[in-house]
Scaffold this active site. Structure first.
Site, PDB file in Angstrom:
ATOM      1  N   HIS A  88       0.820  -1.216   0.000  1.00 55.39           N
ATOM      2  CA  HIS A  88       0.000   0.000   0.000  1.00 55.39           C
ATOM      3  C   HIS A  88       0.853   1.265   0.000  1.00 55.39           C
ATOM      4  CE1 HIS A  88       0.154  -0.138   4.524  1.00 55.39           C
ATOM      5  NE2 HIS A  88       0.081   1.168   4.398  1.00 55.39           N
ATOM      6  N   ASP A 224       1.409  -7.662   2.418  1.00 60.88           N
ATOM      7  CA  ASP A 224       1.462  -6.225   2.113  1.00 60.88           C
ATOM      8  C   ASP A 224       2.909  -5.748   1.902  1.00 60.88           C
ATOM      9  OD1 ASP A 224       0.954  -3.549   1.848  1.00 60.88           O
ATOM     10  OD2 ASP A 224      -0.375  -3.412   3.585  1.00 60.88           O
ATOM     11  N   SER A 639       3.945   2.360   8.429  1.00 55.10           N
ATOM     12  CA  SER A 639       3.770   1.337   7.410  1.00 55.10           C
ATOM     13  C   SER A 639       5.070   1.147   6.666  1.00 55.10           C
ATOM     14  CB  SER A 639       2.695   1.741   6.428  1.00 55.10           C
ATOM     15  OG  SER A 639       1.479   1.291   6.900  1.00 55.10           O
TER      16      SER A 639
HETATM   17  N1  ARG Z   1      -4.629   0.386   7.562  1.00 53.48           N
HETATM   18  C1  ARG Z   1      -3.317   0.350   6.998  1.00 53.48           C
HETATM   19  C2  ARG Z   1      -2.703   1.772   7.061  1.00 53.48           C
HETATM   20  O1  ARG Z   1      -3.179   2.585   7.776  1.00 53.48           O
HETATM   21  C3  ARG Z   1      -3.283  -0.252   5.645  1.00 53.48           C
HETATM   22  C4  ARG Z   1      -3.976   0.501   4.546  1.00 53.48           C
HETATM   23  C5  ARG Z   1      -3.910  -0.136   3.203  1.00 53.48           C
HETATM   24  N2  ARG Z   1      -4.875  -1.170   2.997  1.00 53.48           N
HETATM   25  C6  ARG Z   1      -6.139  -0.963   2.565  1.00 53.48           C
HETATM   26  N3  ARG Z   1      -6.931  -1.990   2.423  1.00 53.48           N
HETATM   27  N4  ARG Z   1      -6.588   0.229   2.248  1.00 53.48           N
HETATM   28  O2  ARG Z   1      -2.236   2.372   6.167  1.00 53.48           O
HETATM   29  N1  GLU Z   2      -1.089   1.299   7.577  1.00 53.44           N
HETATM   30  C1  GLU Z   2      -0.525   2.370   8.335  1.00 53.44           C
HETATM   31  C2  GLU Z   2       0.452   3.217   7.507  1.00 53.44           C
HETATM   32  O1  GLU Z   2       0.266   3.383   6.329  1.00 53.44           O
HETATM   33  C3  GLU Z   2       0.079   1.830   9.559  1.00 53.44           C
HETATM   34  C4  GLU Z   2      -0.994   1.402  10.429  1.00 53.44           C
HETATM   35  C5  GLU Z   2      -1.152   2.327  11.606  1.00 53.44           C
HETATM   36  O2  GLU Z   2      -1.712   3.413  11.475  1.00 53.44           O
HETATM   37  O3  GLU Z   2      -0.662   1.902  12.650  1.00 53.44           O
HETATM   38  O4  GLU Z   2       1.373   3.807   8.014  1.00 53.44           O
END
Ligand code: ARG
Ligand code: GLU
Length: 706
Positions: A88, A224, A639
């Site tokens: 991502h 990921d 991330s």
């Molecule tokens: N929650 C994770 C972060 O904050 C992963 C986001 C990417 N994945 C998604 N299905 N949108 O970035």
């Molecule tokens: N998916 C998040 C990012 O893009 C990390 C997840 C979180 O917020 O801890 O940094």
């Protein structure tokens, strides 16, 4: 000389109150680990010293950690500048290089030779060269008597001076940021590489397995990750993209762990957490929970529903909106989890209790006892205006893309001679590459309706006088910003000094008036009070640490600078009578697998590998571990961060937090807050067994001794 060891006043107070309580909360500055954390980390099982993690004099772990594009973290995993980060995090690049014919989003991408690695204009990789406490230099001569606005302006000047001096005659840059609301300042000397190329990415069915349903959730089965490479000039220094550039040789790269992971193992996350707000007062938390989050959630729901309707109908729209959709849906979901978590942790009540304890402690001190009542007053004073700002920003500036572009022109014309036409032209290119008129029009009507309802006191003429349906039709038939050709034509008139056309454009007129309303009636009220809040918060946090040093754990909020978090591999109890284990497996992924489903499909090759249990050297006791949960305190920006074991070897790649931890940016709870990582051995399995790109593994260093 190592100037980085100098410890700031607040950190010194923390050090003197050294808490050897085992709790995982905190995002720590790498150059202060020796004083503050080393003993605790070693007690948790770490076999390294603080100097192995951060050193100015020798290669250390920090030399293998990068800020990836300024919004994510990445790490170097070979002596040829190979970067590992999340799928991502690399997704904008994957999408940028994709088309209906070459759909890397769906099928993945693997450069089979260096020649096939794809240049990524604008993408950067930034290393931290060293960290320095510059509090004295920045605050020297800054008077406490001036207004906060003047103070901030003076500090900005000081930052520019101190920074410029520090990087004189080098190719480095600097970042100087306030810590503890400006009680302290730290400088980060950085080295930024600009030729970063895309090397590999799995199909989204692996890299984003479970998509939105699984996002922010444990148990998780997402691969990921994506791979990039840093190129440097012949001197191993940063250079603009050139075919003559060569793979970069790093000062350090992460060896890769091939041992079996165990519950309770020490883990450390090293990266660039973006923003946390651990010291918000109860008034601020109340506003966030009751006003701001619900507003944002409602606006994004409208956008996401409309976008997804059209993305399902057309592959072209699906590709154009893929990255934008993922970005919007991510926080749409997070804010919901955050609100649940704040309720569950009873954060508001706990904040009030702490504020009462503080008030009791400082009773009689004329200056300190006024801090909280004053903070409350300023939070109440901006309630309506912060909400209006949120509506304007979410629904108009980043909701209706026609108005996003119109507003870019409004800002451009305001800049006058300072405006950069080349920048605007490339913005227009990017905008239209991913724009679909019908989809945007679908979003415009409900969002303008919502703006009228919520921002009643901040309406532009068109919204006061016209029926919104009519206005939308007029905008999407008459504005030049509906197509690239018309927009460029409009720009050519502007270049010749003729602005009469743009001033008649209905989208421009609307964006212009809304920007004026924002700048004159919303922003000044926010700014004025926020300066006051900043000043009061600076005094409050300092007084809090001094007066209630043992009440809670104190550490600086995340602010996009390099930090270390540490904890252990651990499961948790999400609710009564439910226990989550810390590892997920290929078996578990197959339990979720739904053929041809948008979120839970898997490529045929994966099914084949599963059927034959063809896991190569990447399995543990016959199972292929996909993801694991651990108790490192992380946030957005983390991330792609390396998850490191006791010896400094890479065991995984951080990519998410569990649903029950999404409030940890405001309030952390060690019993349930977990970060989620993808097992490095699963990453290797996908590269080697699935993609047949095993040659990439040859440049890595796999280690099998713990
Ligand atoms: N929650 C994770 C972060 O904050 C992963 C986001 C990417 N994945 C998604 N299905 N949108 O970035
Ligand atoms: N998916 C998040 C990012 O893009 C990390 C997840 C979180 O917020 O801890 O940094």
């Amino acid at each position: 000389m190592n100037h980085s060891g100098k410890i700031g006043f607040i950190f010194l107070v923390l050090f003197l109150h050294s808490f050897c309580v085992f709790s995982e909360e905190g995002m720590w500055l790498p150059h202060l680990l020796k004083q503050l954390n080393e003993a605790d980390m070693q007690a948790k099982g770490m076999k390294m010293t603080a100097e192995d993690i951060y050193s100015v004099n020798k290669g250390s772990l920090k030399d293998a950690v990068i800020s990836f594009g300024g919004f994510c973290t990445g790490e170097i995993i070979s002596n040829q500048g190979l970067i590992l980060t999340n799928h991502h995090c690399g997704f904008r690049q994957i999408q940028y290089h994709s088309s209906v014919e070459k759909d890397y989003i769906t099928h993945g991408f693997w450069a089979m030779t260096p020649n096939e690695e794809l240049p990524c204009p604008g993408l950067t990789a930034t290393f931290i060269v060293r960290i320095e406490n510059v509090t004295d230099k920045i605050l020297e001569g800054i008077l406490g008597t001036t207004s906060e606005e003047v103070r901030q302006a003076n500090i900005q000047k000081k930052i520019a001076e101190v920074g410029a001096e520090a990087i004189k005659n080098t190719h480095y840059d600097y970042v100087i940021r306030p810590f503890f609301y400006g009680n302290e300042y730290y400088m980060f000397i950085t080295e930024t590489f600009k030729d970063v190329r895309m090397v590999g990415a799995p199909p989204s069915s692996i890299g984003n397995f479970g998509k939105d349903s699984d996002n922010w959730m444990w148990p998780r089965h997402t691969g990921d990750f994506s791979l990039f490479r840093i190129y440097a000039n012949a001197e191993n220094k940063p250079a603009e993209y050139a075919t003559t550039n060569v793979p970069f040789t790093p000062r350090h790269f992460f060896p890769i762990n091939m041992e079996t992971l165990k519950e309770g193992d020490f883990t450390m996350v090293f990266g660039f957490p973006g923003r946390t707000q651990q010291y918000l007062t109860s008034y601020a938390v109340k506003q966030l929970k009751e006003n701001i989050n619900p507003t944002r959630i409602e606006i994004r729901k409208i956008i996401l529903d409309k976008w997804s309707e059209n993305m399902r109908l057309s592959d072209e729209v699906r590709i154009k909106y893929a990255a934008k959709y993922a970005g919007k849906s991510n926080y749409y979901k997070k804010w919901q989890g955050e609100n649940n978590g704040l309720v569950r942790l009873n954060t508001l009540v706990k904040k009030i209790e702490m504020e009462n304890a503080f008030a009791n402690k400082v009773a009689g001190n004329k200056e300190l006892e006024k801090l909280l009542p004053d903070l409350k007053e300023h939070y109440l004073a901006i309630e309506k205006h912060t909400l209006a700002r949120e509506v304007y920003s979410e629904a108009i500036l980043s909701g209706i893309e026609l108005l996003t572009l119109s507003n870019v022109f409004v800002q451009y014309l305001q800049l006058g001679p300072k405006a950069d036409i080349q920048k605007l032209k490339s913005y227009i290119e990017k905008h239209f590459k991913d724009f679909d008129l019908k989809t945007d029009k679908k979003v415009a009507l409900p969002l303008l309706n919502l703006y009228s309802k919520w921002n009643k006191d901040f309406l532009p003429t068109a919204l006061k006088q016209k029926k919104i349906e009519l206005l939308v039709n007029e905008l999407y038939t008459q504005s030049a910003f509906t197509s690239k050709e018309k927009t460029l034509k409009l720009l050519s008139h502007i270049e010749k000094g003729n602005t009469s056309k743009i001033k008649k454009d209905p989208a421009y007129i609307l964006a212009f008036e809304m920007a004026n309303i924002y700048q004159n009636n919303i922003q000044p009220v926010c700014n004025q009070n926020e300066y006051k809040i900043e000043l009061l918060s600076r005094k409050y946090i300092k007084a809090l640490i001094e007066n209630l040093p043992d009440y809670r754990k104190y550490y600086p909020d995340a602010n996009g600078t390099l930090r270390v978090s540490y904890g252990i591999i651990d499961g948790y109890e999400p609710r009564d009578a439910v226990q989550y284990l810390p590892f997920t497996t290929f078996d578990g992924m197959m339990e979720k697998y739904i053929p041809n489903n948008e979120e839970f499909d898997l490529p045929p090759k994966m099914l084949e590998l599963y059927q034959h249990k063809d896991y190569g050297p990447y399995a543990d006791n016959g199972q292929l571990i996909i993801c694991f949960a651990a108790s490192n305190h992380t946030t957005g920006g983390n991330s792609g961060s390396p998850i490191i074991n006791a010896k400094g070897h890479l065991i995984g790649l951080n990519f998410d937090r569990s649903w029950e931890s999404t409030m940890s940016d405001i309030a952390y709870d060690a019993t349930i807050c977990r970060n989620i990582g993808v097992n490095i051995k699963y990453v290797l399995f996908v590269i080697d067994k699935f993609a047949g790109a095993g040659y990439l593994i040859n440049e890595m260093k796999l280690v099998k001794e713990n």
